[in-house]
Design a protein around this motif. Structure first.
Motif, PDB file in Angstrom:
ATOM      1  N   PHE A  41       0.867  -1.177   0.000  1.00 34.85           N
ATOM      2  CA  PHE A  41       0.000   0.000   0.000  1.00 34.85           C
ATOM      3  C   PHE A  41       0.901   1.222   0.000  1.00 34.85           C
ATOM      4  O   PHE A  41       1.585   1.476   0.994  1.00 34.85           O
ATOM      5  CB  PHE A  41      -0.858   0.057   1.271  1.00 34.85           C
ATOM      6  CG  PHE A  41      -1.759  -1.120   1.453  1.00 34.85           C
ATOM      7  CD1 PHE A  41      -2.800  -1.337   0.565  1.00 34.85           C
ATOM      8  CD2 PHE A  41      -1.581  -2.000   2.497  1.00 34.85           C
ATOM      9  CE1 PHE A  41      -3.643  -2.419   0.747  1.00 34.85           C
ATOM     10  CE2 PHE A  41      -2.416  -3.070   2.674  1.00 34.85           C
ATOM     11  CZ  PHE A  41      -3.452  -3.284   1.794  1.00 34.85           C
ATOM     12  N   ASP A  42       0.884   1.971  -1.098  1.00 33.33           N
ATOM     13  CA  ASP A  42       1.650   3.211  -1.119  1.00 33.33           C
ATOM     14  C   ASP A  42       3.104   2.988  -0.732  1.00 33.33           C
ATOM     15  O   ASP A  42       3.682   3.743   0.031  1.00 33.33           O
ATOM     16  CB  ASP A  42       1.047   4.223  -0.132  1.00 33.33           C
ATOM     17  CG  ASP A  42       0.142   5.190  -0.853  1.00 33.33           C
ATOM     18  OD1 ASP A  42       0.133   5.132  -2.098  1.00 33.33           O
ATOM     19  OD2 ASP A  42      -0.542   5.972  -0.186  1.00 33.33           O
ATOM     20  N   LYS A  80     -10.981  -9.685  -0.756  1.00 30.35           N
ATOM     21  CA  LYS A  80     -11.202  -8.257  -0.494  1.00 30.35           C
ATOM     22  C   LYS A  80     -10.066  -7.433  -1.081  1.00 30.35           C
ATOM     23  O   LYS A  80     -10.281  -6.364  -1.613  1.00 30.35           O
ATOM     24  CB  LYS A  80     -11.297  -8.023   1.014  1.00 30.35           C
ATOM     25  CG  LYS A  80     -11.634  -6.589   1.382  1.00 30.35           C
ATOM     26  CD  LYS A  80     -12.050  -6.489   2.849  1.00 30.35           C
ATOM     27  CE  LYS A  80     -12.585  -5.124   3.188  1.00 30.35           C
ATOM     28  NZ  LYS A  80     -11.535  -4.162   3.473  1.00 30.35           N
TER      29      LYS A  80
ATOM     30  N   LYS C 544      -4.918   6.876  -0.043  1.00 30.84           N
ATOM     31  CA  LYS C 544      -4.550   5.469  -0.056  1.00 30.84           C
ATOM     32  C   LYS C 544      -4.174   5.013   1.340  1.00 30.84           C
ATOM     33  O   LYS C 544      -4.126   5.783   2.275  1.00 30.84           O
ATOM     34  CB  LYS C 544      -3.362   5.276  -1.002  1.00 30.84           C
ATOM     35  CG  LYS C 544      -3.762   5.435  -2.445  1.00 30.84           C
ATOM     36  CD  LYS C 544      -2.564   5.150  -3.330  1.00 30.84           C
ATOM     37  CE  LYS C 544      -2.780   5.725  -4.710  1.00 30.84           C
ATOM     38  NZ  LYS C 544      -1.511   6.029  -5.344  1.00 30.84           N
ATOM     39  N   GLY C 545      -3.862   3.736   1.406  1.00 31.84           N
ATOM     40  CA  GLY C 545      -3.350   3.208   2.666  1.00 31.84           C
ATOM     41  C   GLY C 545      -4.418   2.488   3.453  1.00 31.84           C
ATOM     42  O   GLY C 545      -5.575   2.397   3.046  1.00 31.84           O
ATOM     43  N   ARG C 546      -4.012   1.998   4.580  1.00 30.14           N
ATOM     44  CA  ARG C 546      -4.895   1.143   5.358  1.00 30.14           C
ATOM     45  C   ARG C 546      -6.079   1.904   5.909  1.00 30.14           C
ATOM     46  O   ARG C 546      -7.185   1.402   5.947  1.00 30.14           O
ATOM     47  CB  ARG C 546      -4.121   0.493   6.503  1.00 30.14           C
ATOM     48  CG  ARG C 546      -3.039  -0.422   6.031  1.00 30.14           C
ATOM     49  CD  ARG C 546      -2.318  -1.009   7.205  1.00 30.14           C
ATOM     50  NE  ARG C 546      -3.001  -2.207   7.678  1.00 30.14           N
ATOM     51  CZ  ARG C 546      -2.644  -2.855   8.768  1.00 30.14           C
ATOM     52  NH1 ARG C 546      -1.663  -2.396   9.491  1.00 30.14           N
ATOM     53  NH2 ARG C 546      -3.282  -3.936   9.141  1.00 30.14           N
ATOM     54  N   GLU C 549      -8.788   2.226   3.568  1.00 27.15           N
ATOM     55  CA  GLU C 549      -9.369   0.993   3.038  1.00 27.15           C
ATOM     56  C   GLU C 549     -10.682   0.630   3.711  1.00 27.15           C
ATOM     57  O   GLU C 549     -11.570   0.072   3.103  1.00 27.15           O
ATOM     58  CB  GLU C 549      -8.380  -0.172   3.230  1.00 27.15           C
ATOM     59  CG  GLU C 549      -7.213  -0.129   2.274  1.00 27.15           C
ATOM     60  CD  GLU C 549      -7.627  -0.409   0.850  1.00 27.15           C
ATOM     61  OE1 GLU C 549      -8.231  -1.461   0.614  1.00 27.15           O
ATOM     62  OE2 GLU C 549      -7.375   0.420  -0.026  1.00 27.15           O
TER      63      GLU C 549
END
Lengths: 274, 378, 550
Positions: A41-42, A80, C544-546, C549
Motif C-alpha cells: 500500500f503506497d 477483499k 490510499k493506505g490502510r 481501506e
C-alpha cells in the motif's frame, strides 16, 4: 408480476458468471495454498513473499505482532484485497485470485471479522437465517420460504452458541462476547470448508474463551480452521501448529513449543512477551 | 409466496383498509353529494388527492431504496419524470389531428419545429399497451444501466447520492433541448383523452384517482412483499454491514440493483399516473429540487416503514397546497425548516413517534428496522 | 461614461433607429461643446469658413479636391464637418450663404448650429436651408477619409484603431495619402496596420508581394482579401494567396486553441473557487454541505452590498469585499455548523438533507430581504476591457483577474494546510479522526475552524463570481452540482485533486462546446464523471493506505 419474472430471467442470463459450485478438490494436497504473495500500500509492503499452505481439516493458529500482515492475508484469501503478485489456490481447482468475495464465500470460505460484525437491525435468528448455506442469488432469495429443516438447523446452531433465549432479540443489543458468538454461529451456518477466524476471543470472559476453544477444536477435522489471535494463552490451549508472521512473511512454523523456542521468534515477538 | 405474505400481515391490512376506505369515501362524496353541500368533494379536489397519491407512490419507491437499502437517491424524480414522459407521449399521440396544426401524426411542437416525421423513439406510443409497458421499462432500463455501473463499482453513501443528483440534472438539461424531441421547455401538454375517455370530464378524473389509489395499493404490497421476504432482510444486511453480507456469499451489487430497478419502475408508474391528472409533463420534474423534496417526505413520515412515506408525502404536499395558496413566499422557508427539523429532531419521522407510543402499551413484535449507523469494518 | 455610437444592430426596429439617432445627436452635441471652448473672436478670418464655403460651392466633379483641402488643413473641427456632410446635415442658409450644421431635421423647422464655433443658432425653417449635396461615391470615400483624419491623431492607439478601420476600405484615392502617412509614422504597430491596409488593396489589384504582407496578418479582412484573391484569374496570385491562407489558418488554429484553453481555464478557475471550500469541508468532516452554493451567493451579495455602501467606488468596494465576503460566509458557516451539523455527526446523508434545507432558507431569505431579481454588480474600470494579444486573440480582463485570484486563493489554502498548526490538525483529522482525537486534537474545534475556512472560501468564490455573472438568489444553485462534480472527480481530501479536476473539467467543457453546444457539453461532462466514478470510485487522487481501506 410478469415484470418481476422477467427480472428473474435477467439473473439467469448472468448465470454463467456465477461459478459452478463444485466440491473443492483436496485429493492432491492442501486446502489452501499461497505462493509468493506480495501486497503493498503506497510503498508499504504489507505482505512480502508470503508462502503458506493449510492442510485439509487442520487447525492452524497464526500469531504475529501488529502490522505483521495477518488481516491483510485474510483479505487476500477472501477476495477483499487483490495481491500485486503471487498465487492463491483453494484446493487444487480454484484460483481464488479470479473470484470476488461472494463467489469465494459460496465456495466455502467463511470469515469472522476482527471487530464482530453482525446485522444489528435484525434478530439473532434472522442473522443466522441469512448466513445459512442456500441459494444466495437475488430471485431465489426473494422467494425463499422458511422450511422446517432450516428452522431445525438454526436451532442447532443457536444451541451450540448458547443464544437460544435471545433468538428473537435484535443483534444490536447483544454484548460484545455474544456478538462474537453470533458471528461464529453465522460461520457455522455457512458450512464452510475453511474458516478464517480473526481474534475470536477478544472481549470474552474466561469461561466463554474455554467454550470457544472447545468449539474450534471440535470443528477441526471436519473443517479447516485458521485462527488469528493475540491471546497467547488461548493459542496455547488450542494450537497444534502455529505460524508466526513478521513483516508480511512467515518467520517460523511448527508446534507451539518449537515456535516459542525459536530464537528468531523470541527476538522479534515472544521476547517482549516472555 | 412472497407477494401474498404481506396480505396476511396486520400492518398491511390496516394500510390497505385505510386506503380503500379513503378512496370509497372520496368517491361517494364526489358522486352522491349535491354540489352545494359542504361535504361535496369537487373534481378539482379529487384530482388534487390523486396527485398526492402519485407522490405517495413515489415516496414509497424512494423509501424502498433509502430505508431498506441505505441508498439515498437524489434522482428518483428522473424515473418519475421518465414514466411521466412515456405516458405523455401516449397522450400526445391520442390528440391526433385535433392539435392546433391539425397534423394527424406529428404533435404540435414538432410541426412548430418543422419536423417532417416522427422520431423513431416516438413510434408505437399511439398504442396504449406499448406505452404502458414503456412506463415500466424505460425507467427500469435507466435504473438498470445506471445501477449496474454504480453498484458494481461499489459507489455508495454520499457519492452515490451526488451521482444520482447529477443524473437527474443531466437529464433535465437534456430534456430542455428541443432537439431531444420531447417538447423542450414546454414539455408535453394539451392532452385530450386516455383510452378513449375524455380527460376533462369529472368521471375520467375520478377514474384516474381510483386507479392511482389501486396502483399505490399494489406498489405498497410489492414493496412490503420484498421487505418482509428474506431478500428484504438481506437488503437490510447490505445496508448495515455490506462487507459481512458479501462474505456470507450475497452479491450485494445484485441485491441493490434488483431493488433499485423495482423502485425505479414504481416511480415510473407514479409519474405515468401523475401526468394525465395534472395535464402536463415538462423537464422541471427532473429538477434536483423535486427529487430531494421527495426524500424529505420520506424522512418526515419515517424511514424504512413504507407507510410512513405515504403519510409524509400526503402531509407535506397538503401543507404545500395550503401554504402556496395563503402565503407563497413562506413555503420555501417552511420546506427548508422541515429538512432541518426532521433530520435533527425527528430522525425516525412520524412513524417513529407512533411506534414509540405503541411500544409503551405493548412490546413491538414487528420486524424492527431502525437504520443502524455502524458500518462494517474489516 | 460617454455615450458611444452604437455598433451596427442586427435587427432593426423603430426603437433601435431612434436610439441610434439620439446617440449620434448627443455625440454631435458633445463635439460641438468641445469646439465651443475655442476662441470665438477670430471667426471672420477663420480659415475654416473658406474651406466650408469652397465645399459648398464647387461643382460635383471637384468636391474631392475640396474635401482634401479640408483634410490637409489639419483643422481639428474637420471631422465634425465631414461627418455632418456625410450625414446630409451640412446646409447653407439661402440668404446669407453661411454654412451651418443641422442638429435636428425633423418637422418643418430645423435646429441648426454654427460649424465654426459650435454655437446653437436656434431653429430655422427648412425652406431657408439648402442642403449641400453629396453623391454616393463621395459618401463611400468619406469613411476612409475620416479614418485618414484619425491617422494624424497624437494618441498612437487612436491611430492604430483608425488604421485598422481602414483595412478593406482603401481605394485608389487613399493609396497615396496612406503611403505618405507610412513615411511619417514611427510607431511600429501603426505602421504594420497601414501596411496591411495597403496590402489588402494591392492584393485586390493583383500585387503578388502584397500577399506576403497579408500572410502574417490574422485580421479577418486580410483573410477576406486573400479569399477573394484565391478566386482571381491570375493563377500565380491565386496560388500564393492559397498558401498564405493556409499559413494563416494554421496560426488561427493555434490562437483558437489558446482562446479555448483560456476560456476553459477561466471556467475551471471558477469551478476550483466554488469547489475548493466544499472539498475542505467534505474532506475533513465527510459531510456534503448542500448550502455551499448559498454561501457563494452570500459572498456575491456582500460585493453588491459593499458597492452600495461605497457608491462610485466600485474598485475599492470590490477590494473591501474580499475580506468582507470571507467573513460573512465564514460566519454563516459557523452558524450552520453549530446549529445543525454538529448534531448530525456520523450521519452524512442526514447532514446532506439538513444543509439542503438551509440552502432553501438562505435563498428565500435573500429573495424576501433583498429582491428576487438579479442585482447588478459594477465591474471596476481596471477590470473591464480585454488584453489584446493579436487580431484573433484577446483575453477579457475580468476573467484573467478571476483566474489569478483563484490561483492565489489556492496557494493561500495550500500554505494554510501545509504550514500552520490548523492545517496539520485538519490533515490529521481528515486521515483518522479517532486517532487525531486521541492525540489531543480537539476535533470539534477543528471542525468549526475548517467549516469556517471552507465557507469563507465559498464567500471568496462569490466575490469573484459577482464579476462574471448575475448576482441573484439562484447563483449558488447553478454552481453546486458542478462543485460536487469537481470534488468527486478530484478525490476527497486532496486540494491538488480539486485544482486539477476543476481546471480540467472547465477545459473539457469548453473543448466540447464548439461542436456539441453548451448544454450538450455539460451533459457530456456529467455523464463522463458518472462513468469515471465507476472506474475510480474515489476520484483522481484517492487517499490510499490502510486507513482509507476500511
Amino acid at each position: 408480476m410478469s415484470i418481476i419474472e422477467e427480472l428473474s430471467n435477467r439473473d439467469r442470463v448472468f448465470e454463467f458468471l456465477t461459478p459452478a459450485v463444485s466440491p473443492v478438490d483436496t485429493r492432491h494436497g492442501p486446502i489452501l495454498y499461497m505462493e509468493d504473495v506480495n501486497v503493498s500500500f503506497d510503498g508499504f509492503r504489507a505482505i512480502n513473499n508470503l508462502n503458506m499452505t493449510i492442510d485439509d481439516g487442520e487447525l492452524r493458529c497464526i500469531i504475529g505482532p501488529n502490522g505483521a500482515g495477518k488481516t491483510t492475508m485474510m483479505d487476500i484469501i477472501t477476495g477483499k484485497t487483490a495481491p500485486d503478485t503471487g498465487s492463491v489456490w483453494f484446493g487444487s481447482r480454484h484460483n481464488l485470485l479470479t473470484m470476488n468475495e461472494p463467489e469465494i464465500a459460496t465456495l466455502g470460505i467463511g470469515r469472522k471479522f476482527q471487530k464482530p460484525t453482525v446485522f444489528e437491525a435484525l434478530t439473532v435468528f434472522e442473522n443466522l437465517e441469512l448466513a445459512m448455506a442456500t441459494d444466495k442469488r437475488v430471485i431465489p432469495t426473494l422467494r425463499a420460504a422458511m422450511k422446517a429443516e432450516f428452522r431445525e438447523r438454526i436451532g442447532e446452531v443457536l444451541e451450540t452458541i448458547g443464544l437460544q433465549d435471545l433468538r428473537n432479540q435484535l443483534a444490536g443489543i447483544l454484548s460484545h462476547g455474544q456478538k462474537q458468538w453470533l458471528e461464529i454461529g453465522m460461520l457455522l451456518m455457512q458450512k464452510p470448508r475453511l474458516l478464517l477466524v480473526d481474534e475470536p476471543v477478544a472481549g470474552m470472559t474466561e469461561q466463554e474463551m474455554e467454550r470457544t476453544a472447545e468449539l474450534l477444536t471440535s470443528l477441526a477435522g471436519k473443517q479447516s480452521v485458521v485462527v488469528v489471535e493475540h491471546d497467547m494463552g488461548f493459542v496455547r490451549s488450542i494450537a497444534r501448529k502455529v505460524t508466526v508472521l513478521h513483516q508480511g512473511s512467515v518467520l517460523a512454523e511448527g508446534s507451539m513449543d518449537q515456535v516459542s523456542n525459536d530464537p528468531e521468534v523470541i527476538k522479534v515477538y515472544l521476547g517482549e512477551e516472555a | 409466496m412472497w407477494l401474498t405474505r404481506p396480505l396476511r400481515e396486520r400492518s398491511t391490512q390496516i394500510f390497505l383498509g385505510v386506503l380503500f376506505a379513503a378512496l370509497a369515501i372520496v368517491t361517494f362524496l364526489h358522486v352522491a353529494m349535491p354540489e352545494d353541500s359542504a361535504l361535496y368533494v369537487s373534481a378539482y379536489t379529487v384530482t388534487l388527492l390523486g396527485k398526492y397519491l402519485c407522490y405517495a407512490l413515489l415516496a414509497v419507491a424512494v423509501d424502498l431504496v433509502w430505508g431498506y437499502l441505505g441508498i439515498l437517491s437524489l434522482g428518483h424524480g428522473a424515473f418519475f419524470a421518465i414514466g411521466g414522459y412515456a405516458m405523455g407521449m401516449y397522450l400526445m399521440r391520442q390528440i391526433g389531428d385535433r392539435g392546433t396544426y391539425g397534423d394527424p401524426i406529428l404533435p404540435d411542437f414538432m410541426v412548430f419545429l418543422n419536423w417532417q416525421e416522427l422520431p423513431w423513439y416516438w413510434l408505437g406510443f399511439d398504442m396504449a399497451w406499448f406505452a404502458f409497458i414503456m412506463v415500466l421499462l424505460a425507467p427500469g432500463l435507466l435504473a438498470l444501466v445506471f445501477g449496474f455501473l454504480a453498484f458494481r463499482s461499489r459507489v455508495t453513501g454520499v457519492y452515490l447520492s451526488i451521482i444520482t443528483q447529477a443524473l437527474t440534472f443531466a437529464l433535465m438539461l437534456a430534456f430542455f433541448r428541443n432537439e431531444m424531441g420531447f417538447g423542450g421547455n414546454n414539455g408535453l401538454t394539451d392532452f385530450r383523452d386516455i383510452l378513449g375517455f375524455n380527460l376533462r370530464t369529472d368521471a375520467t378524473r375520478l377514474g384516474l384517482f381510483i386507479a392511482t389509489g389501486i396502483a399505490l395499493a399494489i406498489g405498497y404490497v410489492i414493496c412490503r412483499g420484498i421487505v418482509t421476504s428474506k431478500l428484504g432482510r438481506v437488503s437490510i444486511a447490505c445496508r448495515d454491514a455490506e462487507a459481512r453480507a458479501r462474505f456470507l456469499g450475497y452479491r450485494v451489487d445484485r441485491v441493490q440493483l434488483f431493488v433499485f430497478v423495482v423502485s425505479a419502475m414504481l416511480a415510473g408508474v407514479a409519474g405515468a399516473l401523475y401526468v394525465p391528472q395534472v395535464g402536463i409533463i415538462n423537464p422541471s420534474e427532473f429538477s434536483p429540487l423535486f427529487s430531494i423534496e421527495v426524500v424529505v417526505w420520506v424522512a418526515l413520515g419515517g424511514r424504512a416503514t413504507l407507510y410512513g412515506a405515504v403519510i409524509g408525502a400526503v402531509l407535506v404536499n397538503y401543507a404545500k397546497t395550503v401554504f402556496t395558496g395563503v402565503m407563497p413566499d413562506a413555503w420555501l422557508f417552511a420546506l427548508g425548516g422541515l429538512f432541518v427539523l426532521v433530520t435533527v429532531f425527528l430522525p425516525k419521522g412520524i412513524a417513529g413517534l407512533l411506534a414509540s407510543r405503541r411500544k409503551g402499551k405493548q412490546d413491538e413484535q414487528d420486524t424492527p428496522t431502525a437504520p443502524s449507523t455502524t458500518e462494517a469494518t474489516a | 461614461m460617454l455615450p458611444r455610437l452604437s455598433p451596427p444592430q442586427l435587427a432593426f426596429n423603430r426603437q433601435d433607429i431612434i436610439m441610434s439617432i439620439l446617440r449620434s445627436l448627443t455625440l454631435l452635441l458633445i463635439a460641438l461643446v468641445s469646439v465651443l471652448s475655442l476662441p470665438a473672436s477670430a471667426q471672420e478670418d477663420d480659415p475654416g469658413k473658406a474651406l466650408l464655403n469652397n465645399l459648398a460651392e464647387v461643382p460635383a466633379s471637384r468636391v474631392e479636391e475640396a474635401i482634401n483641402a479640408i483634410v490637409s488643413s489639419g483643422d481639428e473641427r474637420a471631422r465634425g464637418w465631414l461627418e455632418a456632410y456625410g450625414n446630409n446635415r451640412l446646409s447653407r442658409i439661402d440668404d446669407t450663404g453661411q454654412v451651418v450644421i443641422v442638429l435636428n431635421n425633423r418637422g418643418r423647422d430645423w435646429e441648426i448650429a454654427n460649424p465654426l464655433t459650435g454655437e446653437n443658432m436656434g431653429e430655422m425653417s427648412r425652406r431657408e436651408l439648402d442642403r449641400i449635396a453629396i453623391n454616393n461615391r463621395i459618401r463611400g470615400q468619406l469613411e476612409g477619409i475620416l479614418a485618414m483624419l484619425d491617422l494624424n491623431a497624437t494618441d498612437p492607439d487612436v491611430r492604430e484603431a483608425s488604421a485598422q478601420d481602414m483595412m478593406g476600405k482603401v481605394d485608389a484615392s487613399l493609396v497615396e495619402p496612406l503611403e505618405a502617412q507610412l513615411e511619417r509614422e514611427e510607431n511600429a504597430s501603426v505602421r504594420n496596420r497601414i501596411e496591411e491596409a495597403l496590402a489588402i488593396y494591392r492584393v485586390g489589384e493583383g500585387n503578388l508581394e502584397a500577399v506576403d504582407v497579408l500572410a502574417g496578418s490574422l485580421h479577418p479582412r486580410a483573410r477576406a482579401a486573400l479569399n477573394e484573391a484565391v478566386r482571381s484569374d491570375n493563377p500565380a496570385l491565386a496560388d500564393k494567396a492559397e498558401q498564405a491562407l493556409a499559413s494563416i489558418e494554421q496560426k488561427l488554429k493555434l490562437n483558437r486553441a489558446a482562446e479555448t484553453l483560456y476560456f476553459g481555464l477561466s471556467l475551471g478557475s471558477v469551478l476550483v473557487l466554488a469547489a475548493i471550500g466544499l472539498a475542505i469541508t467534505f474532506g475533513v468532516m465527510g459531510v456534503i454541505n448542500m448550502a455551499h452554493g448559498e454561501l457563494i451567493m452570500l459572498g456575491a451579495y456582500t460585493t453588491w452590498g459593499m458597492q452600495q455602501l461605497l457608491p462610485g467606488q466600485p474598485g475599492l468596494a470590490l477590494i473591501f469585499s474580499i475580506p468582507a465576503g470571507f467573513l460573512v460566509a465564514a460566519t454563516a458557516g459557523i452558524i450552520i455548523e453549530r446549529s445543525v451539523i454538529q448534531f448530525l455527526k456520523g450521519r452524512p446523508l442526514e447532514t446532506l438533507l439538513a444543509t439542503f434545507g438551509i440552502s432553501l432558507i438562505l435563498q428565500q431569505l435573500v429573495r424576501t430581504v433583498i429582491s428576487p431579481q438579479n442585482r447588478t454588480v459594477v465591474t471596476p474600470e481596471w477590470m473591464s476591457g480585454s488584453l489584446v494579444i493579436n487580431d484573433a486573440l484577446s483575453l477579457t480582463l475580468n476573467r484573467l483577474y478571476v483566474l489569478a485570484f483563484a490561483l492565489i486563493v489556492f496557494a493561500a489554502l495550500m500554505m494554510i494546510m501545509r504550514k500552520t498548526r490548523l492545517g496539520l490538525e485538519v490533515r490529521a483529522v481528515t486521515q483518522n479522526r479517532a486517532m487525531a482525537r486521541s492525540m489531543g486534537i480537539r476535533a470539534t474545534r477543528v471542525d468549526i475552524m475548517t467549516f469556517a475556512l471552507g465557507s469563507g472560501v465559498a464567500g471568496l468564490a462569490g466575490v469573484a463570481l459577482s464579476q462574471l455573472t448575475n448576482v441573484g438568489p439562484n447563483l449558488g444553485q447553478n454552481y453546486i452540482i458542478d462543485s460536487f462534480m469537481v470534488v468527486v472527480f478530484g478525490g476527497v481530501g486532496n486540494l491538488w485533486g480539486t485544482l486539477i479536476a476543476g481546471l480540467s473539467l472547465g477545459t473539457i467543457n469548453q473543448l466540447l462546446e464548439p461542436w456539441a453546444g453548451a448544454v450538450l457539453a455539460k451533459i457530456i461532462v456529467l455523464v463522463f464523471i458518472i462513468l469515471f466514478i465507476q472506474k475510480r470510485p474515489k476520484g483522481l487522487f484517492p487517499q490510499k493506505g490502510r486507513a482509507a481501506e476500511g
